[in-house]
Each structure stands twice: as structure tokens, then as C-alpha cells.
Design a protein around this motif. Structure first.
Motif: not given
Length: 168
Positions: A99-128
Motif C-alpha cells: 500500500a505504501g509503495s503504491q502510493r509513493m510511486t503514484q506521487e512520484r510520477l510527473s504531471a505528464i500523467f492524467e490525475p488519478g489514472s496511475v495504477s501500480v500492481a505488486i505481486t510475488a513472481a516466485g520465491p525470490s
């Protein structure tokens, strides 16, 4: 040497104009210059909008890869590393960081993105490994110039996988 006699001067009848071969096309430049300027402006608009989309794509790629590398380090299962010498991602720690990482990444992206359009998905892709997907809509800078499909933004997405290995 004999001097050549000068050609006789012929006076034009009063009220008539003499035309030369180049005089027929005299006003064509007045039409071509504004059309040329309009074409240059349209191409500049397309270029600026394409550069904005490219910038958004690069930012999304950089955000996804840096977040994936950070999360694969922060979500380390320390007990497995200490006791068994195995590096693996702790799923509960990854959920806490999401949750914190998603919010931080959305805030970090520049104003070139439409407001509220950025989505971040985080999943485990194996054991490591951790997979991060960033997507959003890049705004058009110029707007209507070069807007072929009628949309004011273009979709942008990037995905990165962070993998951890023990050195040695």
C-alpha cells in the motif's frame, strides 16, 4: 571596331501593360507560405505529444524497475536467510509494503500523467522475485493538434521483475 547600334526603343501603347513570362505565377508564394507554416505547426504538435508519451513511458519503466528492486530487498524473509541460507520473499511483509509503495510511486510520477489514472500492481513472481506493473494515461501537451483518435491521452504501461540472488 565598329560600335553596335542600340536597339530602337519601342514605346508601349498608353493604358496597356507588358507581361513577361514570370509575371503569370506572381501570387502563388502568398498561398504556399501559410500552408507551409501550418504544416510545420502540425508536425511540431505531433512531435511534442509523441515526446510526452515517450517521457511517460520512460518514467513508468523507471518507477516499476526501481520499486521492484526495492521491494525484493525489503520483503526479505530474514529467518529463511539466517537459518537455511536461502533468499526468499516473505509474502506477509510484501503485503505490508504494497500500500505504501503504491502510493509513493503514484506521487512520484510527473504531471505528464492524467490525475488519478496511475495504477501500480505488486505481486510475488516466485520465491525470490517481485513483479511490479505500472500503468496510466499520458496527457497530450498540445491537445487537438495531431489528435487523430479524438482522445486527450494515451495509455502507457510498464512492467519490471526484481530478482534477488545471493552472491558468492
Amino acid at each position: 571596331m565598329r560600335a553596335r547600334p542600340a536597339p530602337p526603343a519601342i514605346a508601349a501603347p498608353s493604358g496597356s501593360q507588358t507581361t513577361q513570362a514570370g509575371d503569370v505565377e506572381r501570387g502563388s508564394a502568398l498561398l504556399l507560405v501559410p500552408v507551409g507554416v501550418l504544416i510545420v505547426v502540425l508536425l511540431a504538435g505531433i512531435t511534442v505529444d509523441s515526446a510526452a508519451v515517450f517521457l511517460a513511458q520512460r518514467e513508468a519503466t523507471a518507477a516499476a524497475s526501481s520499486l521492484a528492486n526495492d521491494l525484493v530487498s525489503l520483503a526479505l524473509d530474514e529467518a529463511a536467510l539466517r537459518h537455511h541460507g536461502i533468499y526468499r520473499v516473505d509474502a506477509s511483509r510484501l503485503r505490508q509494503l504494497t500500500a505504501g509503495s503504491q502510493r509513493m510511486t503514484q506521487e512520484r510520477l510527473s504531471a505528464i500523467f492524467e490525475p488519478g489514472s496511475v495504477s501500480v500492481a505488486i505481486t510475488a513472481a516466485g520465491p525470490s522475485a517481485v513483479r511490479v506493473s505500472v500503468s496510466g494515461s499520458a496527457r497530450r501537451v498540445i491537445g487537438l493538434i495531431g489528435n487523430v483518435n479524438g482522445r486527450s491521452s494515451r495509455p502507457v504501461s510498464a512492467e519490471a521483475v526484481g530478482r534477488a540472488r545471493l552472491s558468492g
